[in-house]
Design a protein around this motif. Structure first.
Motif, PDB file in Angstrom:
ATOM      1  N   TYR A   1       0.840  -1.198   0.000  1.00 53.27           N
ATOM      2  CA  TYR A   1       0.000   0.000   0.000  1.00 53.27           C
ATOM      3  C   TYR A   1       0.879   1.253   0.000  1.00 53.27           C
ATOM      4  O   TYR A   1       0.651   2.198  -0.771  1.00 53.27           O
TER       5      TYR A   1
ATOM      6  N   ALA B   1      -5.227   3.981  -4.778  1.00 59.92           N
ATOM      7  CA  ALA B   1      -6.355   3.103  -4.463  1.00 59.92           C
ATOM      8  C   ALA B   1      -6.864   2.406  -5.721  1.00 59.92           C
ATOM      9  O   ALA B   1      -7.164   1.207  -5.709  1.00 59.92           O
TER      10      ALA B   1
ATOM     11  N   GLN C   1     -10.532   4.295  -1.327  1.00 60.62           N
ATOM     12  CA  GLN C   1      -9.523   5.151  -0.725  1.00 60.62           C
ATOM     13  C   GLN C   1      -9.531   5.158   0.805  1.00 60.62           C
ATOM     14  O   GLN C   1      -8.446   5.187   1.417  1.00 60.62           O
TER      15      GLN C   1
ATOM     16  N   LEU D   1      -7.340   2.539   2.481  1.00 56.94           N
ATOM     17  CA  LEU D   1      -5.936   2.789   2.141  1.00 56.94           C
ATOM     18  C   LEU D   1      -5.387   3.912   3.016  1.00 56.94           C
ATOM     19  O   LEU D   1      -4.280   3.809   3.568  1.00 56.94           O
TER      20      LEU D   1
END
Length: 264
Positions: free
Chosen positions: A8, A22, A29, A32
């Motif tokens: 990530y 994302a 989003q 994340l």
């Protein structure tokens, strides 16, 4: 630190935008953002300087990016070696194109160097099959031009617009081709012309019949052909596509190698 969280972080660090990262990770989003904030809390320092237009790496983030890439590369090598020991050392790659994209050469060289012993089987797909799976990673976007015979009067132009080609014959894709795909490569409207099934047939249709067609700029063409930029044509996306349900552990390292090769 979990490898997933490091993936990530690397995605955000490379995209410098949470929304784009994302999309690249095929997730929304908010989770994340939460994962990155938790990573910053665990480390005890900010990794990104945030702004309304995106993010930039902090000094701590730059150090972590180098280390995270090294850790993820090592994890990929571990998976590949274990897969090879288990007899899973074959990866089939479908290519839709003429092979002249320089990104293909960079990808092949990088993958051979980083993953020796893996047997790559290449399948050249025809134009009725523009996708090879369910997951998509955009590698690059290319401006598009019109391919003409070198002796065509329009071939001497510095740029063209689609309406200037309205009276020309265009090559067509076979019946059953995805209609969105067909519409894009026909400049957004129905056309008439010879049917082709492969990229080389597209070029031969231009050479032999004087038809016109579209192609990404930057690819090598025979000397008898020319490409003129189209200024009113949306760019073409180069993508890596794979089957979401395929558990072959060689797929993810290949897609990551492609992302790196096409970023240059």
């Amino acid at each position: 630190m979990e490898l997933r969280t490091l993936r990530y972080f690397v995605a955000v660090a490379e995209e410098l935008h949470f929304g784009r990262a994302a999309a690249r990770l095929h997730m929304s989003q908010p989770p994340l953002s939460r994962a990155i904030k938790q990573l910053e809390a665990d480390i005890g320092a900010l990794l990104f300087a945030r702004s309304p237009t995106g993010v930039t790496l902090t000094a701590v983030g730059a150090v972590l990016l180098d280390e995270a890439r090294a850790l993820l590369d090592h994890a990929d090598r571990v998976r590949v070696r274990v897969s090879a020991a288990a007899g899973l050392a074959t990866l089939t790659v479908g290519i839709l194109g003429d092979g002249t994209d320089p990104g293909v050469g960079r990808l092949a060289a990088t993958y051979r160097r980083n993953h020796p012993g893996i047997d790559i089987r290449v399948r050249d797909t025809d134009l009725t099959d523009p996708t090879c799976g369910l997951r998509v990673r955009v590698l690059r976007t290319d401006p598009v031009g019109v391919v003409l015979r070198a002796d065509d009067p329009l071939a001497r132009r510095a740029e063209l617009r689609l309406p200037e080609l309205s009276d020309r014959r265009w090559f067509q894709f076979p019946q059953g081709t995805d209609p969105v795909w067909q519409s894009y490569w026909n400049g957004g409207r129905p056309r008439e012309g010879p049917v082709v099934r492969a990229v080389q047939e597209c070029l031969q249709a231009v050479l032999w019949n004087g038809t016109v067609g579209l192609a990404p700029l930057g690819h090598d063409l025979p000397g008898e052909l020319a490409v003129v930029p189209l200024i009113d044509m949306p760019p073409s996306r180069v993508v890596a596509v794979w089957n979401e349900g395929d558990a072959n552990p060689l797929i993810r390292p290949f897609v990551e190698s492609a992302t790196t090769a096409y970023r240059r």
